[in-house]
Design a protein around this motif. Structure first.
Motif, PDB file in Angstrom:
ATOM      1  N   SER A  51      -1.979   5.283   3.585  1.00  0.00           N
ATOM      2  CA  SER A  51      -1.077   5.494   2.459  1.00  0.00           C
ATOM      3  C   SER A  51      -0.977   6.981   2.150  1.00  0.00           C
ATOM      4  O   SER A  51      -1.932   7.585   1.680  1.00  0.00           O
ATOM      5  N   ALA A  76      -7.404  13.881  -0.679  1.00  0.00           N
ATOM      6  CA  ALA A  76      -7.073  14.918  -1.657  1.00  0.00           C
ATOM      7  C   ALA A  76      -7.862  16.188  -1.361  1.00  0.00           C
ATOM      8  O   ALA A  76      -7.318  17.301  -1.415  1.00  0.00           O
ATOM      9  N   ASP A  89       0.797  -1.237   0.000  1.00  0.00           N
ATOM     10  CA  ASP A  89       0.000   0.000   0.000  1.00  0.00           C
ATOM     11  C   ASP A  89       0.831   1.289   0.000  1.00  0.00           C
ATOM     12  O   ASP A  89       0.283   2.369   0.054  1.00  0.00           O
ATOM     13  N   TYR A  90       2.145   1.161  -0.061  1.00  0.00           N
ATOM     14  CA  TYR A  90       3.031   2.336  -0.057  1.00  0.00           C
ATOM     15  C   TYR A  90       2.789   3.130   1.224  1.00  0.00           C
ATOM     16  O   TYR A  90       2.745   4.356   1.215  1.00  0.00           O
ATOM     17  N   SER A 146      -8.176   4.830   4.800  1.00  0.00           N
ATOM     18  CA  SER A 146      -7.865   4.922   3.376  1.00  0.00           C
ATOM     19  C   SER A 146      -9.067   5.481   2.624  1.00  0.00           C
ATOM     20  O   SER A 146      -9.991   4.769   2.277  1.00  0.00           O
ATOM     21  N   LEU A 147      -9.078   6.780   2.419  1.00  0.00           N
ATOM     22  CA  LEU A 147     -10.150   7.458   1.679  1.00  0.00           C
ATOM     23  C   LEU A 147      -9.492   8.463   0.729  1.00  0.00           C
ATOM     24  O   LEU A 147      -9.451   9.660   1.006  1.00  0.00           O
ATOM     25  N   PRO A 148      -8.958   7.979  -0.399  1.00  0.00           N
ATOM     26  CA  PRO A 148      -8.126   8.851  -1.242  1.00  0.00           C
ATOM     27  C   PRO A 148      -8.790  10.165  -1.643  1.00  0.00           C
ATOM     28  O   PRO A 148      -8.130  11.214  -1.612  1.00  0.00           O
ATOM     29  N   GLN A 204       1.205  13.763  -3.158  1.00  0.00           N
ATOM     30  CA  GLN A 204       1.085  14.152  -4.567  1.00  0.00           C
ATOM     31  C   GLN A 204       0.230  15.401  -4.736  1.00  0.00           C
ATOM     32  O   GLN A 204       0.562  16.298  -5.500  1.00  0.00           O
ATOM     33  N   LYS A 249       0.421   8.592  -0.127  1.00  0.00           N
ATOM     34  CA  LYS A 249       0.743   8.960  -1.510  1.00  0.00           C
ATOM     35  C   LYS A 249      -0.142  10.090  -2.029  1.00  0.00           C
ATOM     36  O   LYS A 249       0.351  11.057  -2.615  1.00  0.00           O
ATOM     37  N   VAL A 250      -1.463   9.967  -1.812  1.00  0.00           N
ATOM     38  CA  VAL A 250      -2.383  10.965  -2.367  1.00  0.00           C
ATOM     39  C   VAL A 250      -2.130  12.335  -1.763  1.00  0.00           C
ATOM     40  O   VAL A 250      -2.076  13.351  -2.463  1.00  0.00           O
TER      41      VAL A 250
END
Lengths: 370, 306, 370
Positions: free
Chosen positions: A230, A210, A48-49, A204-206, A236, A232-233
């Motif tokens: 994670s 964001a 899951d990074y 985890s709720l991308p 980024q 990542k989002v």
């Protein structure tokens, strides 16, 4: 573009062919007698990074040790499913040491299992093992707030608006401790700095992550970090909005070449290899393991090129003291953000103080509510 | 930078409507077509997730995000064809097949998507509508993805086309009465096949937007049920493409409400704010429903309305 | 292997009709299951995994050992109840997919009332009374929750599929809000939960099995619902309404009452599943109550063609697939999503096979179709 380690694992799986898979199954019994079987249980995808990947990297380090066989299961919900997965590793394989890595596994599930299988050792990530709990159970965790504190110092130096942002999943003690450490670190640089925290509500709720990052950017915040499964989002999105970022769980520098300052990372290999080595040597396993930078359970990401020298110098100085074990992050006087004094002047709560693991307040300067 | 406060919330809602509405829009327009042809495909959640994964993988391997969008559309059309094919068999229930495809679609996406979580695929570009804006939050809110514009245009095209073109008429006839469509010389099953494939392709593109633009990453929590809710939007929008557009914008904006309120220090009821769009939809449905049970504008052949 | 012929066109009635139907009801899904397993074997073979090794692991993990069988039954237990939650209204013609929400609300009700009954825990009789009361509260709450979409459908014409779906998300939001807000036990540190039940009030296992009593509840209710639907005038009226609501109205059936009863029974089943989750597994309400059992139940019901008796084998089959997940992950290094792919294949094959129902002849009788 390289697909990274996880694809190579799968590709390898594809190339090794059915023959290998068949042989793997049939030879299992023969090998079980000699190898120590160790089970890892993850709540999310192990690629899951983020949180689960950090543990899977620790498991990979254990795999490299001689005489062990690692069993892994991913995406196990915090329900009776985790009980059955542990049962299955013990009953159908011969797992002798289990690492259930999600907080919600501990009470009641790990405790039940430890009573049911007294010969199997259970070490759980994040739980608070006490003398009342079974002796074959235990818990470990890392003082990652030390790294968050250092991230805060760096963030305090680079922030121009003096407003920092924190995307968090849920207001639980581990998360609050990170938010507070990050804020206190930044306030060492400038006492007027504030941290705005947004809770997304789940791990985890991308899309929410964001949106949260964008909302922080819209409020003029210029450094963002997070505590979700994670990152990542968040990293980024912040990079896209031109913000500075501090990472979490694993190194995310490649995602944000312009804005990645530093980050708080796990180094679970230290813990896992330690437990396994003790077990192989026939030594009793510790029931309560904690540690930070000093013990090598957590580490910081390398500084990004944009981090100024003054920030590096101050962060490195504090880091050296943390490694030496003579620095206190939660040092009185500290008030919470409702104005109440939570740590009186002259009172030190060192890292090993269990009071910190029950944190239910946000420090003055944090805009948010527990 | 100025402290925006409440104005920031309004801006966040506006930005959120543009940023987060696109997947809802594509899925609901696609489902609108499918349902107007007389069939319901509840499996678009699976299609959305599968589209997101395929788009990310294809963009990563080919280096072109637009090829990713194409791949997502193809995968979506394929899943749509599977749905239509199964449902054209006698006695096979379309709602059940939809749910089965939801399981299969997400399963396949997660299965193939494991190696795609960490790498970074090339993203779809943003069209800066206001590159000269000095005010960064407004500039960011006006960075618009072409897919959003395509979706908006599509809503208008469908609105016009369904009423005024021959394919639109055939589609609606098949949805209202299979016998009438046959009398016109069209096989209703074939019309439904095309409609379901088109619906799947659109849902796939919605997924491509998620993985290749916003939030712009592939992982297993990416959709978190957006496809399922978008299907619900269609009945809420009474099978009108423009109403789908309105509802999608509403849902996009509502998703931004919780985080935006927290960013200005309102911290009560995070979860309830997050669920606000669903409660609102339900309230509107209750308020506008007709007590006699018939849904105005509903295709008569649709199982769910019978 | 049975010999069978496939005849397209309507079957002609024979003396063996009843037996033929029963055989067909079993043979069709079994053939579909076989087809799905073959397709799945081909799928994983394409990734270099030996399908026979995988088949052996699936068998071993699902049914092959006494432990596995119990694991399968444990995973089937909640699906029996949530399957009923979908199937009962479906018999009356309502597509209500609100099992997940009713389960959550039922669990929440049980967790709220449970701690208030701690005083009864001292005596065996008192504990039994308290447990009954807790479960009854869960069932009542679930029943009321699912009566909402039924009532909205009947009196307002609101589409029940959509309203129940929306109610699911609302129920989960209410759960999270309460568990992390007013109902949060301050002692629940990193896993926010309500005040735990007294251990004496926790439900135990089915005697002789390591499967909690939810299994017994599910079996009893499936059989009871089957009898209700097939042997009583209520079931008969429900069937008429499900087939043709206008006909039901014409023969003087009170459709509103019928719908409300069907929804209440369905909600009570899902609510009981939730209450069992709290009183037999978790000990309190947490975010993990929404584990997806309600959604799995929808598939169970459709595969069982909304026949309460058939829910039992279908739930056991799905439980078996879920139980084999761990072995596939641990021994073949397959990702967790592998079983989702397998489930998808099974669902699609079984649903597609329905098209042959009534057209499959298992016995080449003396009389043949013309």
């Amino acid at each position: 573009m390289s697909l990274g380690p996880s694809l190579s694992r799968r590709t390898l799986l594809g190339m090794s062919g059915g023959l290998a898979a068949g042989a793997f199954v049939s030879s299992r019994r023969a090998r079980a007698a000699s190898a120590l079987e160790i089970g890892f249980l993850y709540v999310g995808a192990r690629d899951d990074y983020g949180y689960n990947q950090a543990h899977a990297e620790g498991a990979a380090a254990v795999k490299a040790m001689p005489g062990v066989k690692v069993l892994e299961e991913e995406r196990i919900p915090e329900t009776i499913d985790v009980v059955k997965s542990m049962d299955s590793m013990i009953e159908l394989d011969d797992a002798a040491l289990l690492f259930p890595t999600s907080f919600g596994y501990y009470n009641p599930f790990v405790l039940q299992e430890a009573r049911k299988y007294p010969k199997v050792q259970f070490r759980h990530c994040g739980g608070l093992w006490t003398e009342k709990d079974p002796k074959n159970a235990g818990s470990y965790f890392g003082y990652i707030d030390e790294c968050q504190y250092l991230s805060g110092i760096v963030a305090g130096h680079v922030s121009k608006s003096k407003k920092l942002g924190f995307v968090a999943a849920k207001p639980i003690p581990q998360v609050l401790r990170n938010i507070n450490a990050f804020t206190l670190g930044a306030q060492r640089v400038d006492a007027t700095i504030t941290t705005t925290v947004i809770f997304t509500g789940d791990w985890s709720l991308p899309v929410k992550e964001a949106e949260a990052t964008n909302a922080l950017a819209d409020q003029g915040i210029d450094v963002v970090t997070c505590h979700v499964d994670s990152p990542k989002v968040t990293i980024q999105t912040a990079e896209g909005r031109g913000l500075y970022t501090c990472g979490y769980h694993v190194d995310q520098a490649p995602l944000a070449p312009k804005g990645y300052l530093t980050g708080a990372e796990w180094n679970w290999a230290t813990v896992y290899r330690g437990f396994v080595a003790d077990r192989q040597a026939g030594k009793p396993l510790a029931n309560f393991v904690r540690g930070g930078l000093r013990e090598g359970i957590v580490k910081t990401s390398p500084y990004g090129a944009m981090v100024p020298a003054a920030a590096r110098a101050q962060a490195d100085a504090v880091k050296a003291k943390l490694v030496a074990g003579d620095y206190v992050i939660f040092k009185g006087p500290v008030a919470d953000n409702t104005g109440k004094e939570v740590i009186a002047a002259g009172v030190d709560h060192g890292q090993t103080d269990l009071w910190l693991e029950k944190m239910d307040w946000l420090a003055a300067g944090v805009i948010g509510k527990t | 930078m100025a402290d925006l406060g409440i104005a920031g919330v309004a801006l966040a809602l506006f930005g959120g409507a543009i940023r987060a509405s696109t997947p809802f829009l594509f899925v609901s327009l696609g489902e609108c077509l499918t349902e107007l042809s007389g069939r319901i495909n509840l499996g678009l959640e699976g299609t959305l997730v599968c589209g997101a994964m395929s788009a990310y993988g294809a963009a990563l391997l080919s280096g072109s995000p637009w090829l990713g969008v194409l791949a997502a559309a193809l995968v979506g059309a394929l899943l749509g064809a599977l749905h239509a094919g199964l449902c054209s068999l006698a006695r096979v229930n379309d709602i059940a097949v939809g749910i089965a495809l939801m399981v299969l679609g997400t399963g396949l996406a997660f299965f193939f998507g494991k190696p795609l979580i960490q790498p970074r695929a090339p993203m779809l570009p943003a069209l800066p509508l206001c590159p000269g804006c000095h005010f960064a939050p407004l500039r960011a809110a006006l960075d618009i993805n072409p897919l959003f514009l395509i979706g908006v245009a599509l809503a208008f095209v469908l609105h016009w086309g369904l009423a005024n073109t021959r394919p639109g008429l055939v589609l609606r006839t098949a949805g209202d009465s299979g016998a009438a469509a046959r009398a016109m010389g069209y096989a209703p099953l074939l019309v439904r096949l095309w409609a379901t494939m088109a619906g799947g392709a659109l849902a796939g593109i919605g997924g491509a937007f998620l993985s290749l633009y916003y939030p712009g990453s592939w992982n297993e929590g990416l959709s978190s049920g957006q496809g399922l809710i978008a299907v619900a939007l269609v009945i809420f929008a009474r099978w009108r493409p423009l109403a789908c557009l309105f509802a999608s914008l509403l849902f996009g904006a509502a998703g931004a409400l919780g985080p935006a309120l927290q960013s200005i220090g309102v911290h009560q009821g995070t979860y309830l704010f997050n669920a606000a769009p669903y409660a609102l939809t339900l309230a509107i449905m209750i308020a506008t429903a007709s007590p006699r049970g018939a849904l105005a504008g509903a295709p008569a052949e649709l199982a769910v309305t019978r | 292997m049975l010999s069978f012929t496939l005849a397209l066109g309507a079957p002609t009635p024979t003396r063996r009709r009843w037996f033929g139907r029963l055989a067909e009801a079993w043979a069709l899904p079994l053939l579909a299951l076989t087809a799905a397993l073959v397709a799945f074997g081909a799928f994983i073979a394409a990734f270099g995994v030996n399908p026979l090794a995988a088949a052996a692991l699936i068998w071993r993990g699902a049914f092959g050992t006494w432990f596995s069988l119990q694991n399968t039954l444990q995973k089937a237990a909640p699906l029996l109840l949530t399957g009923l939650a979908m199937a009962l209204p479906a018999r009356a013609g309502l597509m209500i997919i609100g099992g997940e929400g009713a389960l959550v609300i039922g669990g929440l009700a049980c967790a709220v009332i449970g701690p208030a009954l701690a005083g009864f825990a001292d005596s065996a009789g008192g504990a039994l009374m308290a447990q009954t009361l807790m479960l009854a509260c869960g069932m009542a709450a679930g029943a009321l929750w699912l009566m909402i979409p039924g009532a909205l459908r009947h009196w307002r014409g609101v589409n029940e599929t959509i309203s129940s779906l929306l109610l699911n998300t609302i129920a989960i939001a209410v759960l999270n809000q309460l568990v992390e807000g007013p109902l949060r036990d301050p002692m629940s540190l990193n896993k926010p939960s309500t005040t735990p039940l007294s251990p004496a009030l926790m439900l135990g296992h089915v005697p002789g099995l390591s499967v909690h009593v939810g299994l017994a509840f599910g079996l009893i209710l499936c059989i009871g619902a089957g009898v209700l639907m097939q042997r009583t005038s209520f079931g008969f009226a429900t069937g008429i309404n499900g087939g043709n609501p206008r006909a039901a109205q014409m023969v003087g059936i009170d459709v509103g009452r019928l719908i409300l009863i069907a929804c209440a029974l369905a909600g009570a089943c899902a609510g009981l599943a939730g209450a069992t989750e709290v009183a037999a597994v978790q000990g309190s309400a947490t975010a993990s109550l929404a584990a997806g059992y309600g959604y799995s139940g929808i598939l169970v019901a459709f595969l069982a063609r909304h026949n309460p008796f058939a829910i039992i084998p279908v739930a056991v089959l799905l439980g078996g697939i879920a139980a084999s997940d761990g072995l596939l992950q641990r021994h073949l290094d397959l990702p967790d999503a592998t079983v989702a792919v397998l489930q998808g294949f099974v669902f699609i094959a079984v649903l597609a096979a329905e098209t042959f129902s009534g057209r499959l002849r298992l016995w080449r009788g003396g009389r043949r179709d013309g």
